[in-house]
Scaffold this motif. Structure first.
Motif, mmCIF file in Angstrom:
data_model
loop_
_atom_site.group_PDB
_atom_site.id
_atom_site.type_symbol
_atom_site.label_atom_id
_atom_site.label_comp_id
_atom_site.label_asym_id
_atom_site.label_seq_id
_atom_site.Cartn_x
_atom_site.Cartn_y
_atom_site.Cartn_z
ATOM 1 N N LEU A 227 0.851 -1.199 0.000
ATOM 2 C CA LEU A 227 0.000 0.000 0.000
ATOM 3 C C LEU A 227 0.881 1.241 0.000
ATOM 4 C CD1 LEU A 227 -2.840 1.255 0.233
ATOM 5 C CD2 LEU A 227 -2.690 0.942 2.710
ATOM 6 N N ASP A 228 0.641 2.150 -0.931
ATOM 7 C CA ASP A 228 1.373 3.426 -0.958
ATOM 8 C C ASP A 228 0.591 4.517 -0.248
ATOM 9 O OD1 ASP A 228 3.391 2.327 -2.446
ATOM 10 O OD2 ASP A 228 2.832 3.278 -4.342
ATOM 11 N N SER A 229 -0.696 4.626 -0.591
ATOM 12 C CA SER A 229 -1.506 5.661 0.053
ATOM 13 C C SER A 229 -2.975 5.274 0.013
ATOM 14 C CB SER A 229 -1.304 7.022 -0.637
ATOM 15 O OG SER A 229 -1.825 7.002 -1.951
ATOM 16 N N ARG A 230 -3.716 5.788 0.964
ATOM 17 C CA ARG A 230 -5.177 5.587 0.977
ATOM 18 C C ARG A 230 -5.802 6.908 0.536
ATOM 19 N NH1 ARG A 230 -6.706 8.014 5.799
ATOM 20 N NH2 ARG A 230 -4.886 8.573 7.011
ATOM 21 N N HIS A 231 -6.916 6.778 -0.199
ATOM 22 C CA HIS A 231 -7.559 8.008 -0.663
ATOM 23 C C HIS A 231 -8.201 8.735 0.524
ATOM 24 C CE1 HIS A 231 -6.557 6.809 -4.588
ATOM 25 N NE2 HIS A 231 -7.647 6.164 -4.947
ATOM 26 N N PRO A 232 -8.351 10.048 0.421
ATOM 27 C CA PRO A 232 -8.977 10.812 1.509
ATOM 28 C C PRO A 232 -10.321 10.190 1.925
ATOM 29 C CG PRO A 232 -8.101 12.309 -0.147
ATOM 30 C CD PRO A 232 -7.940 10.923 -0.690
ATOM 31 N N GLY A 233 -10.491 9.984 3.213
ATOM 32 C CA GLY A 233 -11.750 9.431 3.713
ATOM 33 C C GLY A 233 -11.786 7.921 3.748
ATOM 34 N N VAL A 234 -10.728 7.255 3.247
ATOM 35 C CA VAL A 234 -10.698 5.786 3.246
ATOM 36 C C VAL A 234 -9.732 5.327 4.348
ATOM 37 C CG1 VAL A 234 -10.116 3.723 1.915
ATOM 38 C CG2 VAL A 234 -11.171 5.694 0.765
ATOM 39 N N SER A 235 -10.183 4.379 5.178
ATOM 40 C CA SER A 235 -9.310 3.885 6.246
ATOM 41 C C SER A 235 -8.524 2.672 5.769
ATOM 42 C CB SER A 235 -10.153 3.509 7.465
ATOM 43 O OG SER A 235 -10.975 2.395 7.126
ATOM 44 N N VAL A 236 -7.442 2.385 6.463
ATOM 45 C CA VAL A 236 -6.654 1.181 6.165
ATOM 46 C C VAL A 236 -7.525 -0.060 6.373
ATOM 47 C CG1 VAL A 236 -4.659 -0.196 6.860
ATOM 48 C CG2 VAL A 236 -4.454 2.285 6.705
ATOM 49 N N GLU A 237 -8.388 -0.015 7.380
ATOM 50 C CA GLU A 237 -9.283 -1.163 7.641
ATOM 51 C C GLU A 237 -10.178 -1.431 6.423
ATOM 52 O OE1 GLU A 237 -8.793 1.395 9.916
ATOM 53 O OE2 GLU A 237 -7.389 0.073 10.947
ATOM 54 N N GLU A 238 -10.714 -0.362 5.863
ATOM 55 C CA GLU A 238 -11.587 -0.518 4.694
ATOM 56 C C GLU A 238 -10.807 -1.133 3.530
ATOM 57 O OE1 GLU A 238 -14.552 2.186 1.881
ATOM 58 O OE2 GLU A 238 -13.621 3.133 3.612
ATOM 59 N N ILE A 239 -9.577 -0.711 3.380
ATOM 60 C CA ILE A 239 -8.730 -1.274 2.316
ATOM 61 C C ILE A 239 -8.501 -2.768 2.554
ATOM 62 C CG2 ILE A 239 -6.323 -1.295 1.500
ATOM 63 C CD1 ILE A 239 -6.537 1.800 1.441
ATOM 64 N N LEU A 240 -8.190 -3.117 3.812
ATOM 65 C CA LEU A 240 -7.924 -4.538 4.121
ATOM 66 C C LEU A 240 -9.185 -5.385 3.944
ATOM 67 C CD1 LEU A 240 -5.504 -4.192 7.166
ATOM 68 C CD2 LEU A 240 -4.935 -4.684 4.773
ATOM 69 N N GLU A 241 -10.331 -4.827 4.305
ATOM 70 C CA GLU A 241 -11.605 -5.558 4.110
ATOM 71 C C GLU A 241 -11.870 -5.848 2.647
ATOM 72 O OE1 GLU A 241 -14.791 -3.222 5.815
ATOM 73 O OE2 GLU A 241 -13.838 -3.332 7.803
ATOM 74 N N ASN A 242 -11.303 -5.022 1.790
ATOM 75 C CA ASN A 242 -11.535 -5.176 0.352
ATOM 76 C C ASN A 242 -10.319 -5.730 -0.385
ATOM 77 O OD1 ASN A 242 -14.350 -4.107 -0.255
ATOM 78 N ND2 ASN A 242 -13.507 -2.532 1.097
ATOM 79 N N THR A 243 -9.464 -6.432 0.358
ATOM 80 C CA THR A 243 -8.281 -7.046 -0.233
ATOM 81 C C THR A 243 -8.265 -8.525 0.114
ATOM 82 O OG1 THR A 243 -7.057 -4.975 -0.005
ATOM 83 C CG2 THR A 243 -5.741 -6.971 -0.340
ATOM 84 N N GLY A 244 -8.209 -9.378 -0.903
ATOM 85 C CA GLY A 244 -8.296 -10.820 -0.671
ATOM 86 C C GLY A 244 -6.952 -11.509 -0.502
ATOM 87 N N PHE A 245 -5.904 -10.741 -0.184
ATOM 88 C CA PHE A 245 -4.586 -11.330 0.050
ATOM 89 C C PHE A 245 -3.842 -10.488 1.067
ATOM 90 C CE2 PHE A 245 -4.489 -8.605 -3.728
ATOM 91 C CZ PHE A 245 -3.518 -7.688 -3.382
ATOM 92 N N GLU A 246 -2.662 -10.979 1.481
ATOM 93 C CA GLU A 246 -1.886 -10.259 2.490
ATOM 94 C C GLU A 246 -1.149 -9.094 1.836
ATOM 95 O OE1 GLU A 246 0.787 -12.790 4.672
ATOM 96 O OE2 GLU A 246 1.656 -11.021 5.641
#
Lengths: 261, 271
Positions: free
Chosen positions: A204-223
């Motif tokens: 992960l390089d950056s999350r878009h404004p308003g998006v949490s790391v948790e939300e990104i991980l919930e939407n990622t099917g791998f480590e």
């Protein structure tokens, strides 16, 4: 509320991938890539050469058209180097950058645009990768974009490799017979990603404004590799937004977010 | 040079045969030879092997109408209007044989045919499942340098169908704007049918021979069909009819809807 759309943010992220002087390819049905590349050309990369499906280079479109194969993109262009030219340049190692999307991408940046399920008896037959298989092999840098990041699109292993990323890790591209290139960035509706130099795994390089790391991980099917601190993707500047809206008065950049999947 | 102006009906009935390999001009929905596609559907041609790189409504309509046995392609899509539903249905049902390529490999297969070669080498396909499952691609070693390369089998079109801007009555054709690899498809084929927006004077061809993109020696029949790419676009003449493509996309959601579409726009006789 922000004063920009996710499509505008993603277009700006794509523009940043363009370096001045790049020879680059912008494929069929790639509205945000079209906007991003033309934005780059109007700002920091005036010498970038955009090969698009209309085949005209250095065109002066009055507006960015709905289809990237439409004649408007080639209006008042200087020449029509057809697709054979682009293939030749790529084969000689002169193609710097391609942008291609996918239905699925995995942790090594392999992409699938062919089938969901078994190849011979697919659950869903997808359109096919167009130039993906060739350009992912031959371009120096490949950028992948995904409109809807989820566990369906960010998967452990793609059902079918249409676009070759790093296959199963370091050295695999070379072993397969590819001498250069590979994906450098993944841009989604949630964040921006790149690939770890050593392991070739997505980070992960950056999350878009308003998006949490948790939300990104919930939407990622791998480590996913996470940095100690995850910065926010810088929002578009007012000048970038002005240029985007001027070049794209019909809002073509929003098309992929309107389509039912 | 002989005059080779024919009607749409004559051109297709004489030069497109059941079982033919048919290379289709245009890309996306730009200069797709839709009038020829509709005529092929009307004449109920069967078992065609259609060849192209990034195709849309043209391929989807031929497939949906039951004209097609095999598809050599890099992409079949209606772009912003979604998946090409006839293609998807028939592919999922196993009703059509798929020969999946990258743009470059399918173009190279036509280039090989134009050169009279059984194959040509192509780079960059390695590592992909497209390469792994393909019956048209295999690994070879360069006899001079030892470099690993993919060989792509030639695809020899029996007939190429193209929509272009202008031609004289002898079949000297001018494509303006995006060339795609239509001239190459004409050079590779045994026969080529070209529909054109305008028939121009032969002397005009002689006054500007550098504008001839496909010389008459490759052209079997010329058909005068203004709007012959509709609802696709034709550079400098008209843009694509997005409203109609939307109607097509909606109609193809079900086989019944597609049949109604064919009744309304194809069998009713619009060229």
């Amino acid at each position: 509320m922000s004063d920009y759309t996710i499509a505008e943010l993603m277009s700006v992220c794509m523009a940043k991938e363009v370096r001045d002087g790049d020879l680059l390819v912008q494929g069929l049905y790639s509205p945000m890539v079209m906007v991003g590349c033309w934005l780059a050309k109007r700002t920091h990369a005036p010498h970038a050469v955009i090969f698009n499906v209309s085949e005209g280079i250095e065109g002066r479109p009055r507006y960015l058209p709905y289809s990237t194969a439409e004649p408007e993109l080639a209006r008042d262009c200087v020449a029509f180097p057809d697709f054979l030219h682009v293939g030749e340049l790529a084969a000689r190692g002169r193609l710097d950058l391609v942008f291609l999307s996918a239905a699925q991408v995995d942790m090594y940046g392999n992409t699938n645009l062919s089938v969901i399920g078994d190849y011979c008896h697919p659950k869903v037959r997808l359109p096919g990768g167009a130039a993906t298989t060739y350009f992912f092999g031959m371009a120096k840098r490949s950028v992948i974009w995904i409109v809807r990041q989820s566990r369906k699109s960010f998967v452990e292993k793609v059902d079918f490799i249409t676009g070759v990323g790093y296959l199963d890790g370091p050295g695999a591209r070379e072993k397969a017979g590819l001498r250069w290139g590979g994906p450098v960035r993944v841009i989604t509706n949630l964040g921006v990603y790149s690939f770890d130099e050593e392991s070739k795994r997505m980070k992960l390089d950056s999350r878009h404004p308003g998006v949490s790391v948790e939300e990104i991980l919930e939407n990622t099917g791998f480590e996913l590799i996470l940095p100690p601190e995850v910065p926010e993707t810088p929002p578009p500047t007012q000048e970038q937004l002005r240029l985007i809206r001027e070049m794209d008065p019909n809002g073509v950049r929003e098309l992929e977010f309107k389509k039912e999947v | 040079m002989e005059e080779r102006l024919l009607s749409l009906q004559e051109a297709v009935s004489r030069y497109v045969h059941d079982g033919d390999v048919v290379a289709v001009g245009g890309v996306g929905r730009n200069r797709s030879p839709m009038a020829l596609v509709r005529e092929i559907v009307r004449q109920g041609k069967k078992d065609l092997h259609i060849v192209g790189r990034e195709k849309g409504m043209d391929f989807d309509m031929l497939i949906g109408a039951g004209c097609v046995r095999k598809v050599s392609f890099a992409l079949v899509s209606l772009e912003e209007f979604g998946l090409a539903m006839n293609f998807r249905r028939k592919a999922q049902a196993g009703d059509i044989e798929l020969d999946e390529h990258a743009c470059n490999s399918v173009i190279t297969s036509i280039r090989a045919a134009a050169m009279g070669l059984p194959f040509l080498p192509v780079k960059g396909m390695f590592g992909s499942d497209v390469f792994r499952v393909s019956k048209s691609l295999t690994e070879i070693t360069c006899p001079f340098t030892g470099e690993r390369l993919a060989a792509v089998r030639a695809i020899k079109p029996d007939v190429t169908i193209i929509h272009a801007h202008q031609a004289d009555k002898f079949g000297n054709v001018r494509i303006q704007g995006s060339p795609f690899e239509d001239a190459l498809k004409a050079r590779a084929a045994d026969r080529t049918i070209v529909t054109v927006e305008e028939i121009i004077e032969h002397e005009e061809i002689r006054a500007n021979p550098h504008l001839t993109t496909i010389p008459y020696i490759y052209v079997t029949a010329v058909v005068h069909v203004p709007q012959g790419a509709w609802p696709a676009s034709c550079d400098g003449y008209y843009e694509s009819d997005r409203e109609h493509v939307q109607e097509y996309a909606s109609s193809t959601k079900t086989p019944e809807g597609f049949q109604e579409y064919l009744e309304k726009y194809v069998y009713s006789g619009r060229s």
